[in-house]
Design an enzyme around this catalytic site. Structure first.
Site, PDB file in Angstrom:
ATOM      1  CB  SER A  36      40.356  46.113  28.243  1.00 29.23           C
ATOM      2  OG  SER A  36      39.813  44.865  28.623  1.00 29.23           O
ATOM      3  CG  ASP A  73      40.516  46.715  31.912  1.00 32.79           C
ATOM      4  OD1 ASP A  73      40.248  47.920  32.079  1.00 32.79           O
ATOM      5  OD2 ASP A  73      39.706  45.910  31.423  1.00 32.79           O
ATOM      6  NE  ARG A  83      36.297  37.213  34.683  1.00 32.56           N
ATOM      7  CZ  ARG A  83      35.887  37.959  33.674  1.00 32.56           C
ATOM      8  NH1 ARG A  83      36.625  38.967  33.259  1.00 32.56           N
ATOM      9  NH2 ARG A  83      34.736  37.699  33.072  1.00 32.56           N
ATOM     10  CD  GLU A 109      37.133  44.375  38.572  1.00 39.11           C
ATOM     11  OE1 GLU A 109      35.985  44.552  38.091  1.00 39.11           O
ATOM     12  OE2 GLU A 109      38.061  43.841  37.943  1.00 39.11           O
ATOM     13  CG  HIS A 122      36.289  44.842  34.393  1.00 33.92           C
ATOM     14  ND1 HIS A 122      36.170  43.854  35.340  1.00 33.92           N
ATOM     15  CD2 HIS A 122      36.171  44.200  33.200  1.00 33.92           C
ATOM     16  CE1 HIS A 122      35.980  42.692  34.771  1.00 33.92           C
ATOM     17  NE2 HIS A 122      35.981  42.873  33.461  1.00 33.92           N
ATOM     18  CB  VAL A 169      42.929  42.642  29.347  1.00 34.91           C
ATOM     19  CG1 VAL A 169      43.562  44.016  29.264  1.00 34.91           C
ATOM     20  CG2 VAL A 169      43.676  41.646  28.447  1.00 34.91           C
TER      21      VAL A 169
END
Length: 299
Positions: free
Chosen positions: A242, A216, A192, A221, A240, A190
């Site tokens: 959390s 996450d 990077r 991305e 992404h 959670v």
């Protein structure tokens, strides 16, 4: 940018600041609506006198709750239960206990601390990995230095990555470090995406080197539809999110407004980032900006 004293970067994934930097002729302070600041630590900003602040304090408890949910989801095989329900299949089985299991939290800042407190509350044994080693920590018990990461990984049932992205932490979960983990261990990222070498993780999951992963954040991305991570049965993928709770956007804005009033009145700013370290150090001295009478143009 021309004439702007203050820049509020709402889109923390944007690279626009670096592109526009040559036009910043009087910039004094940049605030970002995230805890991570790696997208803003390009050389020109890092080496300048411009102060950088982040949104520490908004996401800690929400991320800790999310991590607790992932730990329980793995231990209780909630994904397997949902799958069996969809198939109308009565699949009785035993599940794991979390009490007495060991969690290693890699990153001993405020988010890591919130995670440690929450996991301890449900009976896990927790240790941390951080910049400075210490014993008797109120949240972690023991914090080990980052250089001992590979020594600590074999002892953990759950490994949670939540450190800032720095030269030291980039790619810290790779083929070598993953191979030191228990075959029954799960990795939760959670922090990077660049903490994990994706191809190495895929191979480790396929080969049974570790039992599973909850991700996450990702090196790329959104995660490409072609990624094998989407369909691996021992992987949980989330976009992404959390830390993103109901009300998080107003909370981010309120933090900036508070800091803006501090800047206008000459009071110390919250969450001043050490641009060499890449995060807000514990106990860092605050920075004082312009006074109420000072001319200000916020962008």
């Amino acid at each position: 940018m021309p004439g702007t004293d203050i820049l509020f970067v709402w889109d923390f994934l944007s690279t626009a600041v670096a592109d526009a930097w040559p036009a910043a002729d009087r910039l004094r302070w940049v605030h970002v609506a995230s805890a991570g600041v790696d997208r803003l630590l390009f050389p020109e900003l890092r080496d300048s006198d411009v102060v950088l602040t982040n949104s520490r304090g908004v996401f800690e408890e929400s991320i800790a709750e999310y991590v607790l949910g992932l730990v329980i989801a793995f231990a209780k095989d909630l994904v397997g239960t949902v799958d069996a329900q969809r198939e109308r299949r009565w699949h009785h089985r035993e599940t794991e206990r979390v009490v007495g299991r060991t969690a290693l939290v890699v990153g001993s800042g405020p988010i890591g601390r919130a995670i440690a407190r929450m996991l301890r509350a449900v009976g896990l044994r927790v240790a941390g990995v951080g910049r400075a080693a210490r014993d008797g920590d109120p949240d972690f018990g023991t914090v080990y230095p980052f250089g001992s990461l590979t020594d600590r990984l074999p002892h953990a049932d759950f490994v949670i990555a939540v450190a800032p992205l720095t030269e030291q932490t980039e790619g810290m979960f790779n083929a070598t470090t993953l191979a030191t983990m228990k075959p029954s261990a799960r990795l939760i990222n959670v922090g990077r995406g660049a903490h994990v070498v994706t191809d190495d993780l895929v191979r480790a999951l396929e080969g049974g080197v570790i039992a599973g992963a909850a991700l996450d954040v990702f090196e790329e991305e959104p995660l490409p539809a072609s990624s094998p991570l989407w369909s691996m049965p021992n992987v949980l993928v989330s976009p992404h999110m959390s830390g993103d709770f109901v009300g998080w956007l107003p909370a981010l804005a309120e933090l900036f407004v508070d800091n803006f009033h501090r800047w206008r009145s000459g009071r110390p700013l919250r969450n001043v980032v050490d641009k060499k370290l890449g995060y807000v150090p514990t106990g860092a001295a605050a920075w004082t900006g312009a006074t109420e009478e000072g001319a200000t143009h916020a962008g």
